[in-house]
Design a protein around this motif. Structure first.
Motif, PDB file in Angstrom:
ATOM      1  N   ARG A 254       0.831  -1.207   0.000  1.00 51.63           N
ATOM      2  CA  ARG A 254       0.000   0.000   0.000  1.00 51.63           C
ATOM      3  C   ARG A 254       0.868   1.262   0.000  1.00 51.63           C
ATOM      4  O   ARG A 254       0.617   2.200  -0.761  1.00 51.63           O
ATOM      5  CB  ARG A 254      -0.921   0.008   1.223  1.00 51.63           C
ATOM      6  N   ARG A 255       1.902   1.272   0.856  1.00 49.93           N
ATOM      7  CA  ARG A 255       2.781   2.441   0.912  1.00 49.93           C
ATOM      8  C   ARG A 255       3.483   2.671  -0.424  1.00 49.93           C
ATOM      9  O   ARG A 255       3.635   3.802  -0.875  1.00 49.93           O
ATOM     10  CB  ARG A 255       3.823   2.278   2.021  1.00 49.93           C
ATOM     11  N   THR A 256       3.945   1.582  -1.051  1.00 48.14           N
ATOM     12  CA  THR A 256       4.654   1.711  -2.323  1.00 48.14           C
ATOM     13  C   THR A 256       3.739   2.262  -3.397  1.00 48.14           C
ATOM     14  O   THR A 256       4.137   3.111  -4.199  1.00 48.14           O
ATOM     15  CB  THR A 256       5.204   0.340  -2.758  1.00 48.14           C
ATOM     16  N   ARG A 257       2.496   1.803  -3.423  1.00 47.74           N
ATOM     17  CA  ARG A 257       1.533   2.281  -4.422  1.00 47.74           C
ATOM     18  C   ARG A 257       1.202   3.754  -4.219  1.00 47.74           C
ATOM     19  O   ARG A 257       1.017   4.503  -5.179  1.00 47.74           O
ATOM     20  CB  ARG A 257       0.241   1.461  -4.347  1.00 47.74           C
ATOM     21  N   GLU A 258       1.129   4.179  -2.964  1.00 44.41           N
ATOM     22  CA  GLU A 258       0.684   5.535  -2.667  1.00 44.41           C
ATOM     23  C   GLU A 258       1.808   6.567  -2.674  1.00 44.41           C
ATOM     24  O   GLU A 258       1.562   7.755  -2.897  1.00 44.41           O
ATOM     25  CB  GLU A 258      -0.023   5.555  -1.304  1.00 44.41           C
ATOM     26  N   ALA A 259       3.032   6.118  -2.426  1.00 38.56           N
ATOM     27  CA  ALA A 259       4.147   7.058  -2.326  1.00 38.56           C
ATOM     28  C   ALA A 259       4.513   7.605  -3.702  1.00 38.56           C
ATOM     29  O   ALA A 259       4.572   6.874  -4.687  1.00 38.56           O
ATOM     30  CB  ALA A 259       5.365   6.369  -1.701  1.00 38.56           C
ATOM     31  N   GLU A 260       4.750   8.903  -3.777  1.00 35.99           N
ATOM     32  CA  GLU A 260       5.252   9.506  -5.000  1.00 35.99           C
ATOM     33  C   GLU A 260       6.745   9.210  -5.118  1.00 35.99           C
ATOM     34  O   GLU A 260       7.447   9.086  -4.099  1.00 35.99           O
ATOM     35  CB  GLU A 260       5.025  11.019  -4.968  1.00 35.99           C
ATOM     36  N   PRO A 261       7.253   9.099  -6.362  1.00 32.98           N
ATOM     37  CA  PRO A 261       8.689   8.832  -6.528  1.00 32.98           C
ATOM     38  C   PRO A 261       9.566   9.821  -5.769  1.00 32.98           C
ATOM     39  O   PRO A 261      10.616   9.455  -5.248  1.00 32.98           O
ATOM     40  CB  PRO A 261       8.880   8.951  -8.049  1.00 32.98           C
ATOM     41  N   GLU A 262       9.115  11.096  -5.702  1.00 28.48           N
ATOM     42  CA  GLU A 262       9.912  12.097  -4.982  1.00 28.48           C
ATOM     43  C   GLU A 262      10.072  11.737  -3.505  1.00 28.48           C
ATOM     44  O   GLU A 262      11.104  12.026  -2.896  1.00 28.48           O
ATOM     45  CB  GLU A 262       9.253  13.479  -5.106  1.00 28.48           C
ATOM     46  N   GLN A 263       9.042  11.092  -2.921  1.00 33.28           N
ATOM     47  CA  GLN A 263       9.137  10.703  -1.514  1.00 33.28           C
ATOM     48  C   GLN A 263      10.230   9.650  -1.315  1.00 33.28           C
ATOM     49  O   GLN A 263      10.974   9.692  -0.339  1.00 33.28           O
ATOM     50  CB  GLN A 263       7.799  10.150  -1.028  1.00 33.28           C
ATOM     51  N   TRP A 264      10.297   8.698  -2.254  1.00 34.76           N
ATOM     52  CA  TRP A 264      11.340   7.678  -2.158  1.00 34.76           C
ATOM     53  C   TRP A 264      12.724   8.306  -2.289  1.00 34.76           C
ATOM     54  O   TRP A 264      13.666   7.934  -1.580  1.00 34.76           O
ATOM     55  CB  TRP A 264      11.136   6.617  -3.236  1.00 34.76           C
ATOM     56  N   LEU A 265      12.855   9.247  -3.222  1.00 38.54           N
ATOM     57  CA  LEU A 265      14.152   9.895  -3.412  1.00 38.54           C
ATOM     58  C   LEU A 265      14.539  10.717  -2.187  1.00 38.54           C
ATOM     59  O   LEU A 265      15.695  10.692  -1.752  1.00 38.54           O
ATOM     60  CB  LEU A 265      14.115  10.766  -4.667  1.00 38.54           C
ATOM     61  N   ASP A 266      13.571  11.438  -1.617  1.00 33.21           N
ATOM     62  CA  ASP A 266      13.843  12.200  -0.395  1.00 33.21           C
ATOM     63  C   ASP A 266      14.261  11.263   0.737  1.00 33.21           C
ATOM     64  O   ASP A 266      15.184  11.562   1.506  1.00 33.21           O
ATOM     65  CB  ASP A 266      12.605  12.997   0.025  1.00 33.21           C
ATOM     66  N   TYR A 267      13.550  10.145   0.843  1.00 34.66           N
ATOM     67  CA  TYR A 267      13.855   9.181   1.896  1.00 34.66           C
ATOM     68  C   TYR A 267      15.275   8.622   1.729  1.00 34.66           C
ATOM     69  O   TYR A 267      16.049   8.555   2.692  1.00 34.66           O
ATOM     70  CB  TYR A 267      12.825   8.053   1.843  1.00 34.66           C
ATOM     71  N   LEU A 268      15.608   8.232   0.485  1.00 27.08           N
ATOM     72  CA  LEU A 268      16.940   7.682   0.241  1.00 27.08           C
ATOM     73  C   LEU A 268      18.024   8.717   0.518  1.00 27.08           C
ATOM     74  O   LEU A 268      19.070   8.394   1.105  1.00 27.08           O
ATOM     75  CB  LEU A 268      17.044   7.190  -1.206  1.00 27.08           C
ATOM     76  N   LEU A 269      17.791   9.945   0.088  1.00 26.30           N
ATOM     77  CA  LEU A 269      18.780  10.997   0.334  1.00 26.30           C
ATOM     78  C   LEU A 269      18.996  11.207   1.825  1.00 26.30           C
ATOM     79  O   LEU A 269      20.136  11.312   2.291  1.00 26.30           O
ATOM     80  CB  LEU A 269      18.324  12.305  -0.320  1.00 26.30           C
ATOM     81  N   ALA A 270      17.900  11.264   2.596  1.00 27.18           N
ATOM     82  CA  ALA A 270      18.027  11.464   4.042  1.00 27.18           C
ATOM     83  C   ALA A 270      18.732  10.279   4.694  1.00 27.18           C
ATOM     84  O   ALA A 270      19.617  10.450   5.544  1.00 27.18           O
ATOM     85  CB  ALA A 270      16.643  11.661   4.656  1.00 27.18           C
ATOM     86  N   LYS A 271      18.338   9.076   4.285  1.00 25.45           N
ATOM     87  CA  LYS A 271      18.906   7.861   4.867  1.00 25.45           C
ATOM     88  C   LYS A 271      20.407   7.752   4.583  1.00 25.45           C
ATOM     89  O   LYS A 271      21.209   7.477   5.481  1.00 25.45           O
ATOM     90  CB  LYS A 271      18.153   6.667   4.283  1.00 25.45           C
ATOM     91  N   LEU A 272      20.786   7.978   3.318  1.00 25.45           N
ATOM     92  CA  LEU A 272      22.189   7.819   2.940  1.00 25.45           C
ATOM     93  C   LEU A 272      23.050   8.953   3.500  1.00 25.45           C
ATOM     94  O   LEU A 272      24.215   8.732   3.855  1.00 25.45           O
ATOM     95  CB  LEU A 272      22.304   7.744   1.416  1.00 25.45           C
ATOM     96  N   SER A 273      22.480  10.157   3.582  1.00 28.94           N
ATOM     97  CA  SER A 273      23.229  11.259   4.204  1.00 28.94           C
ATOM     98  C   SER A 273      23.514  10.947   5.667  1.00 28.94           C
ATOM     99  O   SER A 273      24.634  11.157   6.158  1.00 28.94           O
ATOM    100  CB  SER A 273      22.434  12.566   4.096  1.00 28.94           C
ATOM    101  N   ALA A 274      22.499  10.446   6.374  1.00 33.96           N
ATOM    102  CA  ALA A 274      22.682  10.095   7.780  1.00 33.96           C
ATOM    103  C   ALA A 274      23.695   8.959   7.950  1.00 33.96           C
ATOM    104  O   ALA A 274      24.353   8.865   8.985  1.00 33.96           O
ATOM    105  CB  ALA A 274      21.343   9.694   8.397  1.00 33.96           C
TER     106      ALA A 274
END
Length: 358
Positions: free
Chosen positions: A106-126
């Motif tokens: 459900r989360r994957t279907r609803e999430a916009e690609p930008e949300q995934w990119l923001d998440y990855l950027l935050a995760k990898l920066s941390a």
């Protein structure tokens, strides 16, 4: 088309469904005959060639796709769940999945690609990733990239699979075994029937998905969950109260070991016996890896520094970009296990956060 179908006897078949551009080669989709019609265990990757292989395989088993009665999904990854929607559209079959993985779909279907990119950027920066690794993600974010993420068309299931549940499959005894670790809602399915060939000690056959494979250690990373607002992973993300996928996986392995099936029918490679021996080997592998990580953590390191120092199946310099992100998640899962065990801790005041052995 060279259709690869194996008759495992007793109304159990496997169909090799190709995974495009992947060294695994294919997913073994299992077909289980029931009194209401055939049921699939997993479906394969959402790709035209994969669909053709699945249809040809079902035909080789003596059925038509329209005969399919249901689909049992071991976990939500696209090489297992990808074709579920197409199967349902073609046959009207129901789709069943554990609630935790249904939520991930459900989360994957609803999430916009930008949300995934923001998440990855935050995760990898941390995690302490260098700028040259973050730059492609920043570029994709700025140019509207990431529009073709896998799983966007994955079907939401019609029904759940409860832990310990005896599934509603007339004429068969199939019990769900919840085995979190590879994903939070991964399930194995125990066919509680005497093996038609009685190949080894033990009882029944286990459809193991990716939980138990004969020659591969499945990826154990964090349970990824961008949920609207990407926030930088903070110190609490690896503390003792956080989720522990590796701990979940090791507990699940012991559960399957106690089950002692006569034969394991995995989603990759080939069927095998001696589930207990394979369980012991996998537990020993992860314990050895944790011990090596503690040695590396005698020197404080960020998650990125830890991942680059860990042993992989090839040198870090040869690991492709996308696979490095997977490696970071696996390093985090092992680090989280050490933190929960009190064998590693954060270095106070470090930014990005470093960890050290205790």
């Amino acid at each position: 088309m060279n259709t690869q179908v194996t008759d495992h006897k007793g109304g159990v078949w496997s169909i090799a469904v190709p995974i495009p551009d992947n060294p695994l080669g294919h997913t073994l989709v299992h077909l289980l005959e029931t009194d209401r019609g055939p049921v699939l265990i997993d479906t394969g990757w959402d790709d035209p060639d994969s669909w053709d292989a699945l249809v040809a395989g079902v035909t080789a088993c003596g059925f038509d796709v329209t005969d399919l009665h249901g689909v049992l999904i071991t976990h939500h990854h696209p090489d297992h769940h990808g074709l579920s929607a197409k199967v349902r559209e073609a046959s009207g079959a129901w789709i069943a999945m554990h609630a935790a993985d249904a939520e991930a779909v459900r989360r994957t279907r609803e999430a916009e690609p930008e949300q995934w990119l923001d998440y990855l950027l935050a995760k990898l920066s941390a995690a302490g990733a260098p700028d040259d690794h973050l730059a492609p993600l920043r570029k994709a974010r700025a140019t509207g990239g990431g529009r073709k993420l896998p799983g966007r068309r994955a079907a939401l299931p019609d029904r759940g699979i409860g832990p310990g549940e005896l599934l509603d499959l007339p004429g068969r005894r199939v019990r769900a075994i919840w085995t979190p670790g590879h994903t939070p809602g991964h399930v194995c399915l125990h066919l509680e029937e005497a093996h038609p060939s009685a190949p080894a000690p033990g009882f029944g056959r286990l459809f193991s998905g990716d939980h138990l494979l004969p020659g591969i250690t499945p990826h154990i990373g964090l349970y990824e969950a961008p949920d609207g607002e990407a926030r930088p992973p903070g110190p609490h993300d690896l503390d003792s109260s956080a989720e522990d996928p590796l701990g979940d996986y090791l507990d699940s392995l012991e559960r399957v070991g106690r089950l002692a099936p006569a034969e394991v029918l995995p989603a990759h490679q080939h069927a095998f016996t001696d589930a207990g021996g394979r369980v012991r080997a996998l537990i020993a592998h992860h314990e050895e890896r944790l011990a090596r990580l503690r040695v590396l953590l005698q020197e404080p390191r960020t998650v990125w520094q830890l991942a680059t120092a860990m042993e992989w199946n090839r040198p870090w310099e040869q690991i492709p970009y996308g696979s490095r992100n997977i490696a970071i998640s696996e390093a985090e899962a092992h680090l989280r296990r050490l933190v929960k065990q009190g064998r590693a801790e954060r270095v106070p005041g470090s930014d990005p956060v470093r960890y050290q052995a205790v």
